[in-house]
Scaffold this motif. Structure first.
Motif, PDB file in Angstrom:
ATOM      1  N   PRO A   1       0.932  -1.155   0.052  1.00  7.91           N
ATOM      2  CA  PRO A   1       0.003   0.052   0.143  1.00  7.91           C
ATOM      3  C   PRO A   1       0.860   1.117   0.003  1.00  7.91           C
ATOM      4  CG  PRO A   1      -0.134  -1.295   2.349  1.00  7.91           C
ATOM      5  CD  PRO A   1       0.764  -2.075   1.192  1.00  7.91           C
ATOM      6  N   ALA A   2       0.286   2.240  -0.629  1.00 10.44           N
ATOM      7  CA  ALA A   2       1.138   3.467  -0.599  1.00 10.44           C
ATOM      8  C   ALA A   2       1.206   4.275   0.387  1.00 10.44           C
ATOM      9  CB  ALA A   2       0.651   4.397  -1.852  1.00 10.44           C
ATOM     10  N   LEU A   3       1.205   3.600   1.479  1.00  8.90           N
ATOM     11  CA  LEU A   3       1.309   4.328   3.150  1.00  8.90           C
ATOM     12  C   LEU A   3       0.230   5.321   3.073  1.00  8.90           C
ATOM     13  CD1 LEU A   3       5.019   4.578   3.745  1.00  8.90           C
ATOM     14  CD2 LEU A   3       3.379   3.095   4.663  1.00  8.90           C
ATOM     15  N   GLY A   4      -0.840   5.453   2.225  1.00 11.77           N
ATOM     16  CA  GLY A   4      -1.949   6.206   2.287  1.00 11.77           C
ATOM     17  C   GLY A   4      -1.962   7.576   2.800  1.00 11.77           C
ATOM     18  N   ALA A   5      -1.940   7.482   4.313  1.00 12.11           N
ATOM     19  CA  ALA A   5      -1.841   8.599   4.735  1.00 12.11           C
ATOM     20  C   ALA A   5      -0.561   9.251   4.896  1.00 12.11           C
ATOM     21  CB  ALA A   5      -2.318   8.665   6.347  1.00 12.11           C
ATOM     22  N   LEU A   6       0.548   8.667   5.129  1.00 13.68           N
ATOM     23  CA  LEU A   6       1.747   9.434   4.982  1.00 13.68           C
ATOM     24  C   LEU A   6       2.455   9.729   3.839  1.00 13.68           C
ATOM     25  CD1 LEU A   6       3.566   7.301   7.859  1.00 13.68           C
ATOM     26  CD2 LEU A   6       2.760   9.648   7.967  1.00 13.68           C
ATOM     27  N   GLY A   7       2.121   9.100   2.579  1.00 11.52           N
ATOM     28  CA  GLY A   7       2.809   9.163   1.364  1.00 11.52           C
ATOM     29  C   GLY A   7       4.121   8.864   1.060  1.00 11.52           C
ATOM     30  N   ASP A   8       4.811   9.905   0.550  1.00  4.25           N
ATOM     31  CA  ASP A   8       6.292   9.555   0.307  1.00  4.25           C
ATOM     32  C   ASP A   8       6.993   9.970   1.476  1.00  4.25           C
ATOM     33  OD1 ASP A   8       5.900   8.804  -2.306  1.00  4.25           O
ATOM     34  OD2 ASP A   8       6.017  10.758  -2.849  1.00  4.25           O
ATOM     35  N   LEU A   9       7.911   8.939   2.116  1.00  2.00           N
ATOM     36  CA  LEU A   9       8.434   9.331   3.022  1.00  2.00           C
ATOM     37  C   LEU A   9       9.961   9.417   2.792  1.00  2.00           C
ATOM     38  CD1 LEU A   9       7.260   6.408   5.640  1.00  2.00           C
ATOM     39  CD2 LEU A   9       6.719   8.968   5.464  1.00  2.00           C
ATOM     40  N   ARG A  10      10.820  10.439   3.416  1.00  3.67           N
ATOM     41  CA  ARG A  10      12.426  10.797   3.406  1.00  3.67           C
ATOM     42  C   ARG A  10      13.050  11.080   4.524  1.00  3.67           C
ATOM     43  NH1 ARG A  10      12.966  16.153  -0.257  1.00  3.67           N
ATOM     44  NH2 ARG A  10      12.514  16.849   1.960  1.00  3.67           N
ATOM     45  N   VAL A  11      14.211  10.639   4.425  1.00  6.17           N
ATOM     46  CA  VAL A  11      15.144  11.067   5.567  1.00  6.17           C
ATOM     47  C   VAL A  11      16.478  11.800   5.110  1.00  6.17           C
ATOM     48  CG1 VAL A  11      16.739  10.253   7.756  1.00  6.17           C
ATOM     49  CG2 VAL A  11      14.437   9.074   7.006  1.00  6.17           C
ATOM     50  N   THR A  12      16.514  13.016   5.485  1.00  6.72           N
ATOM     51  CA  THR A  12      17.872  13.676   5.289  1.00  6.72           C
ATOM     52  C   THR A  12      18.813  13.844   6.433  1.00  6.72           C
ATOM     53  OG1 THR A  12      16.611  14.889   3.429  1.00  6.72           O
ATOM     54  CG2 THR A  12      18.640  15.885   4.251  1.00  6.72           C
ATOM     55  N   VAL A  13      20.116  13.634   6.239  1.00 13.49           N
ATOM     56  CA  VAL A  13      20.980  13.752   7.341  1.00 13.49           C
ATOM     57  C   VAL A  13      22.352  14.639   6.957  1.00 13.49           C
ATOM     58  CG1 VAL A  13      20.490  11.953   8.375  1.00 13.49           C
ATOM     59  CG2 VAL A  13      22.318  11.893   6.918  1.00 13.49           C
ATOM     60  N   THR A  14      22.728  15.599   7.696  1.00 12.02           N
ATOM     61  CA  THR A  14      23.800  16.410   7.530  1.00 12.02           C
ATOM     62  C   THR A  14      24.744  16.506   8.574  1.00 12.02           C
ATOM     63  OG1 THR A  14      22.423  17.642   6.070  1.00 12.02           O
ATOM     64  CG2 THR A  14      24.366  18.795   6.598  1.00 12.02           C
ATOM     65  N   ASP A  15      26.110  16.413   8.513  1.00 13.17           N
ATOM     66  CA  ASP A  15      27.135  16.552   9.532  1.00 13.17           C
ATOM     67  C   ASP A  15      27.647  17.983   9.463  1.00 13.17           C
ATOM     68  OD1 ASP A  15      29.030  16.448  11.197  1.00 13.17           O
ATOM     69  OD2 ASP A  15      30.077  14.722  10.593  1.00 13.17           O
TER      70      ASP A  15
ATOM     71  N   VAL B   1      18.206   0.841  -0.035  1.00 16.21           N
ATOM     72  CA  VAL B   1      18.457   2.376  -0.290  1.00 16.21           C
ATOM     73  C   VAL B   1      19.807   2.792   0.352  1.00 16.21           C
ATOM     74  CG1 VAL B   1      17.650   4.758  -0.393  1.00 16.21           C
ATOM     75  CG2 VAL B   1      16.253   2.927  -1.015  1.00 16.21           C
ATOM     76  N   LYS B   2      20.613   3.526  -0.259  1.00 11.31           N
ATOM     77  CA  LYS B   2      21.820   4.356   0.397  1.00 11.31           C
ATOM     78  C   LYS B   2      22.263   5.476  -0.232  1.00 11.31           C
ATOM     79  CE  LYS B   2      25.377   1.291  -2.152  1.00 11.31           C
ATOM     80  NZ  LYS B   2      26.458   0.365  -1.727  1.00 11.31           N
ATOM     81  N   SER B   3      23.110   6.215   0.398  1.00 12.72           N
ATOM     82  CA  SER B   3      23.595   7.499  -0.139  1.00 12.72           C
ATOM     83  C   SER B   3      24.887   7.768   0.918  1.00 12.72           C
ATOM     84  CB  SER B   3      22.612   8.655   0.077  1.00 12.72           C
ATOM     85  OG  SER B   3      23.317   9.972  -0.587  1.00 12.72           O
ATOM     86  N   SER B   4      25.967   8.200   0.325  1.00  7.40           N
ATOM     87  CA  SER B   4      27.332   8.465   0.984  1.00  7.40           C
ATOM     88  C   SER B   4      27.935   9.516   0.626  1.00  7.40           C
ATOM     89  CB  SER B   4      27.816   7.167   1.107  1.00  7.40           C
ATOM     90  OG  SER B   4      28.999   7.349   1.684  1.00  7.40           O
ATOM     91  N   GLY B   5      28.557  10.290   1.398  1.00  3.23           N
ATOM     92  CA  GLY B   5      29.380  11.406   0.843  1.00  3.23           C
ATOM     93  C   GLY B   5      29.385  12.667   1.511  1.00  3.23           C
ATOM     94  N   PRO B   6      29.949  13.700   1.164  1.00  2.00           N
ATOM     95  CA  PRO B   6      29.974  14.832   2.184  1.00  2.00           C
ATOM     96  C   PRO B   6      28.783  15.676   2.014  1.00  2.00           C
ATOM     97  CG  PRO B   6      31.399  15.346   0.226  1.00  2.00           C
ATOM     98  CD  PRO B   6      30.995  13.890   0.130  1.00  2.00           C
ATOM     99  N   GLY B   7      28.362  16.558   2.991  1.00  2.00           N
ATOM    100  CA  GLY B   7      27.168  17.462   2.617  1.00  2.00           C
ATOM    101  C   GLY B   7      25.838  16.855   2.945  1.00  2.00           C
ATOM    102  N   SER B   8      24.656  17.132   2.442  1.00  4.22           N
ATOM    103  CA  SER B   8      23.493  16.504   2.970  1.00  4.22           C
ATOM    104  C   SER B   8      23.310  15.243   1.976  1.00  4.22           C
ATOM    105  CB  SER B   8      22.331  17.487   2.813  1.00  4.22           C
ATOM    106  OG  SER B   8      22.530  18.392   3.544  1.00  4.22           O
ATOM    107  N   ARG B   9      22.838  14.109   2.703  1.00  6.21           N
ATOM    108  CA  ARG B   9      22.501  12.960   2.060  1.00  6.21           C
ATOM    109  C   ARG B   9      21.067  12.458   2.475  1.00  6.21           C
ATOM    110  NH1 ARG B   9      26.290  13.410  -1.133  1.00  6.21           N
ATOM    111  NH2 ARG B   9      25.493  11.311  -2.220  1.00  6.21           N
ATOM    112  N   ALA B  10      20.344  12.061   1.351  1.00  5.50           N
ATOM    113  CA  ALA B  10      18.897  11.819   1.483  1.00  5.50           C
ATOM    114  C   ALA B  10      18.758  10.345   1.232  1.00  5.50           C
ATOM    115  CB  ALA B  10      18.026  12.658   0.872  1.00  5.50           C
ATOM    116  N   ALA B  11      17.653   9.724   1.827  1.00  2.00           N
ATOM    117  CA  ALA B  11      17.242   8.314   1.399  1.00  2.00           C
ATOM    118  C   ALA B  11      15.704   8.341   1.503  1.00  2.00           C
ATOM    119  CB  ALA B  11      17.915   7.162   2.306  1.00  2.00           C
ATOM    120  N   SER B  12      14.958   7.545   0.541  1.00  2.00           N
ATOM    121  CA  SER B  12      13.517   7.532   0.714  1.00  2.00           C
ATOM    122  C   SER B  12      13.323   5.883   0.993  1.00  2.00           C
ATOM    123  CB  SER B  12      12.964   7.846  -0.793  1.00  2.00           C
ATOM    124  OG  SER B  12      13.323   9.164  -1.008  1.00  2.00           O
TER     125      SER B  12
END
Length: 464
Positions: free
Chosen positions: A307-321, A378-389
């Motif tokens: 299910p498309a998480l009906g109420a929440l929709g698309d989810l995303r986490v962004t991290v920055t050091d 799902v993964k993302s690596s490197g300097p600055g802000s990185r995001a994963a859905s």
């Protein structure tokens, strides 16, 4: 002498020695009814405030209702722990009951000062509030208290102490000590007078005088209170009282719905970021090797699709050091794979996204650089802000944030967001339901007040 507010009572002979011990239980039905009547009293008093400010008159039907609530409360408290003056059970009515040992009448004011209404209930009444606070204790009988649902009327302070003493004297001797009774009634009368003044029912300032005993000082025999109206003459039938209470409850509910709808609409129209996400942010630091989320479960639908998480929709986490400027890694993997990867290592689990609270797990081993593992969906690596859905698969998933080289001491700022596509529909639904509830509340209260006003007017014409 205070003629506008008249508090009369008579002490019943032959009071039961022990009944007062259980009156708190016997009075519960009355307390339950009053718990609904007092919110109506408060809101109708607010309406009367604006009516007086605009016209100089207290709407007669509202006045009769509010006097009835005060009268009902006075009978209950006289029966219970504001006096213990009678063993006769209080009647369930707003009307005056001449044969009941406790009576209250407030003379209807034809005109009230528009200026005084602005200050008398708070500024001018302050000296009396101090005195009544000593009498009633723990606050006033008729006072708005922070954290409560409305007006409070209760015994305590000096009144409660003296009534308790009188109760024990009654228990052991069978007699209610008359000096205590007279003094208690004087304090009760003072409290009721101040309550009526603060509730805008009179412009006559309460006297700083303890009129002791059951009779008003200008009625030494206790028989000078104006005669009671016949049943129904007040205009407030049981059905109209219920209509007001239901209307007030419906109105309070509508306020919650409208507030919730307005908040949801603001979130939907104003609070989204440029990508359409609603986000919450927090900063995290752990001296361990990794930050991990709690287990997040995607349910499987009947047709094996997600299910498309009906109420929440698309989810995303962004991290920055933003502190050490180290390259960071963020990845999403199945929870069991993350558990195996971090087993035996020191890491922290995030338990509260908004506050950044974590629980630390200890272990001697190093997990090694996360990029070397093939567990990540799902993964993302490197300097600055990185995001994963969020991954588009059912199951239990865990988000992991680490330094890209697998070193300890992770310091990041995280933003977790969701698109919540149904938020606008939800907001408008709350607003429409709230508006309908408010319209119904206004209609119920207006109908009841109008019918009560007609009843009062008809009774007045009959008297003439």
């Amino acid at each position: 002498m205070n003629q506008a507010v008249r508090v009369e009572a008579r002490l019943d002979p032959g009071l039961s020695r022990w009944l007062w011990l259980v009156k708190w239980l016997l009075a519960i039905p009355h307390y339950a009814v009053l718990a609904f009547l007092w919110p109506a009293f408060v809101l109708l008093t607010v309406f009367a405030f604006f009516a007086i400010l605009a016209t100089g008159r207290y709407p007669r039907a509202i006045f009769e209702f509010n006097v009835g609530v005060l009268r009902w409360s006075w009978r209950v408290h006289y029966y219970a722990y504001a006096a213990l003056g009678t063993d006769r059970y209080p009647p369930f009515t707003l009307a005056d009951v001449p044969e009941y040992p406790a009576r209250l009448e407030i003379v209807y004011p034809e005109r009230l000062s528009r200026g005084l209404v602005l200050v008398k209930w708070w500024l001018l009444a302050i000296p009396h509030y101090i005195v009544v606070g000593l009498f009633a204790g723990g606050g006033l009988w008729l006072a708005w208290r922070s954290g409560d649902d409305g007006f409070s009327w209760g015994a305590g302070g000096l009144i409660g102490l003296l009534v308790l003493i009188a109760g024990f004297v009654l228990l052991f001797t069978g007699e209610y000590p008359k000096p205590i009774y007279d003094f208690v009634l004087g304090m009760d009368r003072w409290v009721v007078r101040v309550g009526a003044y603060a509730a805008l029912m009179t412009d006559e300032y309460p006297p700083f005088r303890l009129d002791t005993g059951g009779a008003e000082p200008d009625y030494p025999t206790g028989e000078g209170v104006p005669p009671a109206r016949k049943p129904g003459e007040s205009g407030w039938t049981p059905g109209r009282i219920v209509a007001v209470v239901v209307g007030i409850v419906l109105g309070l509910t509508s306020m919650g719905l409208l507030t919730g709808g307005a908040t949801a609409l603001w979130l939907d129209r104003v609070a989204r970021d440029s990508d359409g996400y609603l986000t919450t942010a927090a900063s995290y630091r752990t001296e361990t090797f990794a930050l991990a989320s709690e287990r997040i479960r995607f349910a499987r639908a009947a047709d094996d699709s997600v299910p498309a998480l009906g109420a929440l929709g698309d989810l995303r986490v962004t991290v920055t050091d933003d502190v050490t400027r180290k390259p960071v890694f963020i990845g999403i993997a199945r929870s069991q794979d993350v558990q195996r990867y971090l087993a035996g290592t020191a890491y922290a689990t995030v338990t509260d996204l908004s506050s950044g609270a974590v629980v630390t797990h200890q272990g001697p081993d190093s997990p090694g650089p996360p990029e070397t593992r093939d567990i990540w969906k799902v993964k993302s690596s490197g300097p600055g802000s990185r995001a994963a859905s969020w991954p588009d698969e059912p199951g239990d998933w865990t988000v992991v944030v680490m330094n890209a080289d697998g070193s300890p001491d992770v310091q990041v700022r995280s933003e977790t967001g969701a698109t919540v596509p149904a938020l606008g529909w939800f907001a408008w639904s709350l607003l429409l339901i709230g508006a309908a509830a408010l319209a119904g509340a206004v209609a119920l209260v207006a109908f009841a007040v109008a019918k009560a006003s007609q009843g009062i007017s008809t009774a007045g014409q009959g008297e003439r």
